[in-house]
Design a protein around this motif. Structure first.
Motif, PDB file in Angstrom:
ATOM      1  N   ARG A  45       0.845  -1.197   0.000  1.00  0.00           N
ATOM      2  CA  ARG A  45       0.000   0.000   0.000  1.00  0.00           C
ATOM      3  C   ARG A  45       0.878   1.243   0.000  1.00  0.00           C
ATOM      4  O   ARG A  45       1.875   1.305   0.737  1.00  0.00           O
ATOM      5  CB  ARG A  45      -0.919   0.014   1.214  1.00  0.00           C
ATOM      6  N   ALA A  46       0.512   2.222  -0.812  1.00  0.00           N
ATOM      7  CA  ALA A  46       1.269   3.471  -0.889  1.00  0.00           C
ATOM      8  C   ALA A  46       0.311   4.648  -0.988  1.00  0.00           C
ATOM      9  O   ALA A  46      -0.766   4.542  -1.581  1.00  0.00           O
ATOM     10  CB  ALA A  46       2.195   3.448  -2.101  1.00  0.00           C
ATOM     11  N   PHE A  47       0.701   5.759  -0.403  1.00  0.00           N
ATOM     12  CA  PHE A  47       0.009   7.039  -0.578  1.00  0.00           C
ATOM     13  C   PHE A  47       0.989   7.984  -1.259  1.00  0.00           C
ATOM     14  O   PHE A  47       2.110   8.180  -0.772  1.00  0.00           O
ATOM     15  CB  PHE A  47      -0.426   7.627   0.766  1.00  0.00           C
ATOM     16  N   CYS A  48       0.579   8.567  -2.378  1.00  0.00           N
ATOM     17  CA  CYS A  48       1.506   9.396  -3.141  1.00  0.00           C
ATOM     18  C   CYS A  48       0.727  10.434  -3.925  1.00  0.00           C
ATOM     19  O   CYS A  48      -0.210  10.103  -4.655  1.00  0.00           O
ATOM     20  CB  CYS A  48       2.333   8.515  -4.076  1.00  0.00           C
ATOM     21  N   LEU A  49       1.125  11.711  -3.810  1.00  0.00           N
ATOM     22  CA  LEU A  49       0.409  12.795  -4.463  1.00  0.00           C
ATOM     23  C   LEU A  49       1.004  13.160  -5.824  1.00  0.00           C
ATOM     24  O   LEU A  49       0.276  13.580  -6.728  1.00  0.00           O
ATOM     25  CB  LEU A  49       0.398  14.030  -3.550  1.00  0.00           C
ATOM     26  N   HIS A  50       2.298  12.994  -5.988  1.00  0.00           N
ATOM     27  CA  HIS A  50       2.963  13.452  -7.209  1.00  0.00           C
ATOM     28  C   HIS A  50       2.485  12.671  -8.433  1.00  0.00           C
ATOM     29  O   HIS A  50       2.399  11.441  -8.417  1.00  0.00           O
ATOM     30  CB  HIS A  50       4.478  13.309  -7.070  1.00  0.00           C
ATOM     31  N   GLY A  51       2.176  13.387  -9.504  1.00  0.00           N
ATOM     32  CA  GLY A  51       1.607  12.763 -10.686  1.00  0.00           C
ATOM     33  C   GLY A  51       2.506  11.734 -11.335  1.00  0.00           C
ATOM     34  O   GLY A  51       2.059  10.640 -11.706  1.00  0.00           O
ATOM     35  N   ALA A  52       3.797  12.034 -11.495  1.00  0.00           N
ATOM     36  CA  ALA A  52       4.713  11.104 -12.150  1.00  0.00           C
ATOM     37  C   ALA A  52       4.886   9.831 -11.332  1.00  0.00           C
ATOM     38  O   ALA A  52       4.929   8.717 -11.880  1.00  0.00           O
ATOM     39  CB  ALA A  52       6.072  11.775 -12.377  1.00  0.00           C
ATOM     40  N   PHE A  53       4.992   9.965 -10.016  1.00  0.00           N
ATOM     41  CA  PHE A  53       5.126   8.783  -9.171  1.00  0.00           C
ATOM     42  C   PHE A  53       3.842   7.949  -9.192  1.00  0.00           C
ATOM     43  O   PHE A  53       3.875   6.727  -9.160  1.00  0.00           O
ATOM     44  CB  PHE A  53       5.482   9.182  -7.738  1.00  0.00           C
ATOM     45  N   GLY A  54       2.699   8.636  -9.233  1.00  0.00           N
ATOM     46  CA  GLY A  54       1.426   7.917  -9.313  1.00  0.00           C
ATOM     47  C   GLY A  54       1.324   7.108 -10.590  1.00  0.00           C
ATOM     48  O   GLY A  54       0.871   5.955 -10.580  1.00  0.00           O
TER      49      GLY A  54
END
Length: 300
Positions: free
Chosen positions: A243-252
């Protein structure tokens, strides 16, 4: 050097407090003093009298960047009342690794078994092993090369907490209550990224949390390598999912390419920049903001 706490007094009696975590924040290439709001408390006999709002306003007016993550429903409503910019939740991504990954604690066991059976082909497809495309080595403690990495990458993010060696060691190596694992992306002698993760047991299985990630957003091969390393570590720990939480578009986008599914997020996020002037468009497009589960006090 520690938390910042605002205290409300009525005579000699403490009737409220607001605790925050001071950090350095990079905002459009400028580094300013910021603060994660973490905990507010008001004495029962003084609640519903506006004291919480006074504490919030005092905190916000005394920091260069006021940041809130994982907000309670009441806190979220208060931020809306104060007309803070609404930047929405931090997206949540899940990668299934075994047929137990999609089980839910509130479902009867027969339904869980049916879902496990029906989704097994998809799980096997997304969980397949992929070769690492760069070198990865374990990190016991973050050295100066990680400060140099942050200084090189900071301009690539519209908003992000300063992730230098001092901060990373305090956050992930010196935490007295949580054991983290970390690995660095290496090409020759150059450190070009890192990932932080840990394993834990939940109600219906074992989970690996991808806590923090840093690399050049344009380094697709490097990001893929770090995610592949976490895959291997999760499987070695017998985890059912990551599970991950990530806001950055490229990382998403990289997470989705690596087999992660975008699911409903419960981690609300809000921010208000005071020390530098930003336009309303800054809050409307957060694809260049770097916020993860490791920020604030969310993984504790």
């Amino acid at each position: 050097e520690g938390p910042t706490i605002w205290v409300a007094r009525e005579g000699p009696t403490i009737v409220g407090q607001y605790a925050a975590m001071p950090v350095r924040v990079s905002v459009q290439g400028q580094e300013i003093c910021g603060s994660w709001g973490m905990d507010v408390m008001v004495a029962p006999e003084r609640q519903r009298q506006g004291l919480g709002e006074v504490l919030f306003r005092t905190w916000e007016q005394n920091v260069g960047a006021a940041l809130g993550l994982g907000l309670s429903e009441s806190s979220y409503r208060l931020f809306q009342k104060l007309r803070w910019p609404n930047v929405g939740p931090v997206p949540c991504f899940v990668k299934p690794l075994t047929r137990r990954a999609l089980r839910r604690p509130n479902w009867p066991m027969p339904i869980n078994r049916f879902v496990s059976w029906a989704t097994l082909p998809v799980v096997r497809l997304v969980a397949r092993a992929r070769p690492l495309r760069a070198g990865v080595s374990r990190v016991g403690r973050f050295g100066d090369e990680f400060t140099a990495l942050w200084d090189r990458l900071a301009p690539r993010f519209a908003l992000a907490v300063r992730r230098d060696a001092r901060y990373l060691n305090w956050k992930f190596c010196e935490a007295p209550h949580v054991r983290y694992n970390a690995a660095a992306l290496k090409r020759g002698d150059d450190t070009q990224g890192y990932v932080v993760y840990r394993h834990l047991q939940e109600a219906r299985g074992r989970v690996t949390l991808l806590v923090d990630l840093l690399a050049d957003p344009d380094d697709d091969a490097g990001i893929e390598t770090l995610l592949g390393w976490v895959d291997r570590e999760a499987k070695s720990a017998n985890s059912d999912k990551i599970r991950a939480f990530c806001l950055h578009g490229a990382f998403g986008r990289a997470l989705k390419h690596a087999g992660y599914f975008h699911v409903k997020s419960t981690m609300e996020f809000t921010a208000k920049i005071n020390a530098v002037e930003v336009t309303p468009a800054f809050y409307q497009d957060t694809s260049g903001w770097h916020v993860t589960l490791g920020d604030s006090d969310q993984d504790r």
